[in-house]
Scaffold this active site. Structure first.
Site, short mmCIF file in Angstrom:
data_model
loop_
_atom_site.label_atom_id
_atom_site.label_comp_id
_atom_site.label_asym_id
_atom_site.label_seq_id
_atom_site.Cartn_x
_atom_site.Cartn_y
_atom_site.Cartn_z
N TYR A 148 0.82 -1.21 0.00
CA TYR A 148 0.00 0.00 0.00
C TYR A 148 0.85 1.27 0.00
O TYR A 148 0.32 2.37 -0.06
CB TYR A 148 -0.95 -0.01 1.20
CG TYR A 148 -2.08 -1.00 1.02
CD1 TYR A 148 -3.35 -0.58 0.64
CD2 TYR A 148 -1.87 -2.36 1.21
CE1 TYR A 148 -4.37 -1.49 0.46
CE2 TYR A 148 -2.89 -3.27 1.04
CZ TYR A 148 -4.14 -2.83 0.67
OH TYR A 148 -5.16 -3.74 0.48
N LYS A 218 3.29 -14.22 6.12
CA LYS A 218 3.64 -15.19 5.06
C LYS A 218 5.16 -15.30 5.00
O LYS A 218 5.79 -15.25 3.94
CB LYS A 218 3.05 -14.72 3.73
CG LYS A 218 3.05 -15.79 2.64
CD LYS A 218 2.16 -16.98 2.95
CE LYS A 218 2.17 -17.96 1.78
NZ LYS A 218 1.51 -19.23 2.14
N ASP A 284 -2.25 -18.18 5.20
CA ASP A 284 -3.23 -19.08 4.59
C ASP A 284 -3.78 -20.07 5.60
O ASP A 284 -4.98 -20.39 5.59
CB ASP A 284 -2.66 -19.78 3.36
CG ASP A 284 -1.26 -20.35 3.58
OD1 ASP A 284 -0.57 -19.86 4.46
OD2 ASP A 284 -0.89 -21.28 2.86
N ASP A 308 -6.09 -6.71 5.00
CA ASP A 308 -7.21 -6.43 4.10
C ASP A 308 -8.03 -7.70 3.87
O ASP A 308 -9.26 -7.71 4.01
CB ASP A 308 -6.66 -5.90 2.78
CG ASP A 308 -7.71 -5.18 1.95
OD1 ASP A 308 -8.90 -5.18 2.34
OD2 ASP A 308 -7.35 -4.59 0.92
#
Length: 423
Positions: A148, A218, A284, A308
């Site tokens: 972002y 991640k 995930d 998000d």
């Protein structure tokens, strides 16, 4: 007009406080006025006239562009700087030019580094999951870094070619599959940005006596950005909150040195002593776990893009983004902008059908932030009673067995009626 100040690390809120607001585009013109009516009624009910909000409209988005030729006037930014706490409806992002995102611009200009998204279920609201009452989390989404930051170059431009040359010639990168047709983006993740986000999450958990903070990342793939976030998060807990936290690296170290039973005993002792457990999970896996065992999570600390995705999935689990509030906060300066988390919904704008609950619950967060908790609780109780009675706007009522569908203004009035009678 009365301004919020910050003294000795705490907000000082006058009894008659000025709150700047952006009406918003699309459905913003419908939800903002009714939310103000509900908030005014709650403040009056809670404080019997001794406290009051003076609403100050400032411009951004389509309304600002029409009147001033600017999507985000400097006067608006100055008002949020000066009055410290504000609220906004949904904003249009200009297409094909102008600011990449007005929401991102507001966050970055004021360095609102925390995007706080609480997610809970209201009895009576139909959910796609079997046990939505187990979903009760607070997402601390880093708000100023990650993708972002907006650092990217389009394929075929001189800038993209220059960046490609730098990667291949200077950095020795050989893994770009189709270099000549690739666009490029840069993902900055800093130690300072990660630390202040995790620090805020831990302090929030301590203040609200919540059991855990989970670092979602991640890092198995992006080892120095997402992996760095995980490492810096654990370091923040261990260095700044050693007496109040127990981390998974500490658990693993005890397990390695003394065995699994000793590690489990240490964990149990930490929980018994009221320490916050600091753990981490791959993004995930976390998305899967929220469906299978959501009650294992309370406070979530994560980077911008992960946050998000996570925020929207969790909102869907309790009935949708229409009842999901949000806040953008700098806990160091005290600046905060509370906001509707949904878009401008042009397909229903002007039809008196939109659900104002996202902005209304964001107003609740704002009241809690400035210490007006009695008014905040009154609104929440009124919403709980209304939803339990099967009364809602069309998006929710159509799914409720025997649901009573009210227009936007009618739903707001139903809340006000319950506020007047609230316990």
């Amino acid at each position: 007009m009365s301004k919020i100040t910050k003294e000795n690390g705490k907000l000082v809120v006058p009894a008659r406080v000025t709150i700047p607001f952006i009406e918003g585009d699309g459905v913003g013109a419908e939800i903002t006025p009714v939310c103000q009516l509900v908030v005014n009624a709650a403040v009056e009910k809670a404080y019997n006239g001794s406290r009051k909000i003076e609403w100050l409209e400032v411009l951004a988005g389509g309304k600002a562009f029409e009147r001033t030729g600017c999507w985000l006037p400097e006067e608006t930014m100055q008002a949020f700087r000066e009055y410290r706490v504000g609220i906004k409806g949904p904003l249009t992002t200009p297409i094909g030019g102008g600011i990449r995102s007005l929401n991102v611009a507001l966050r970055q200009e004021l360095d609102l580094y925390v995007c706080l998204r609480p997610v809970r279920w209201f009895s009576g609201v139909v959910s796609p999951v079997r046990e939505p009452q187990k979903v009760d989390m607070y997402i601390f989404r880093e708000n100023t870094e990650d993708i972002y930051a907006g650092i990217e170059w389009k394929a075929g431009t001189p800038e993209a070619r220059k960046f490609l040359q730098f990667l291949t010639n200077e950095m020795g990168v050989k893994k770009i599959r189709f270099p000549e047709t690739s666009s490029f983006g840069v993902k900055p993740v800093s130690e300072e940005g990660s630390q202040r986000l995790v620090r805020a999450a831990i302090e929030f958990a301590l203040t609200n006596r919540l059991p855990s903070v989970t670092l979602v990342h991640k890092g198995n793939i992006m080892k120095f950005t997402e992996g760095g976030f995980k490492q810096w998060g654990y370091e923040t807990a261990e260095k700044e909150f050693p007496a109040q936290t127990f981390t998974m690296p500490q658990f693993e170290q005890i397990k390695k040195e003394a065995g699994e039973e000793a590690a489990n005993q240490a964990m149990a002792a930490a929980i018994s002593a009221g320490k916050i457990i600091i753990k981490d999970v791959i993004a995930d896996a976390f998305l899967q776990n929220t469906l299978l065992m959501p009650d294992e999570y309370s406070v979530i600390a994560t980077l911008n893009l992960n946050g998000d995705y996570i925020s929207d999935q969790l909102a869907a689990m309790v009935g949708g983004i229409g009842i999901a509030p949000g806040a953008n906060i700098n806990y160091d300066t005290g600046h905060a902008i509370f906001e509707a988390t949904h878009g401008t919904a042009p397909n229903i704008a002007g039809k008196n059908q939109v659900n104002p609950s996202s902005l209304l619950l964001s107003s609740v967060m704002m009241l809690e932030y400035i210490g007006w908790t009695e008014a905040a609780r009154a609104i929440v109780r009124a919403m709980e009673d209304t939803f339990e009675a099967g009364i809602a706007t069309p998006d929710l009522a159509r799914l409720m067995p025997g649901g009573q569908c009210l227009p936007t203004t009618g739903f707001a009035q139903a809340l006000i009626d319950r506020l007047v009678k609230c316990r």
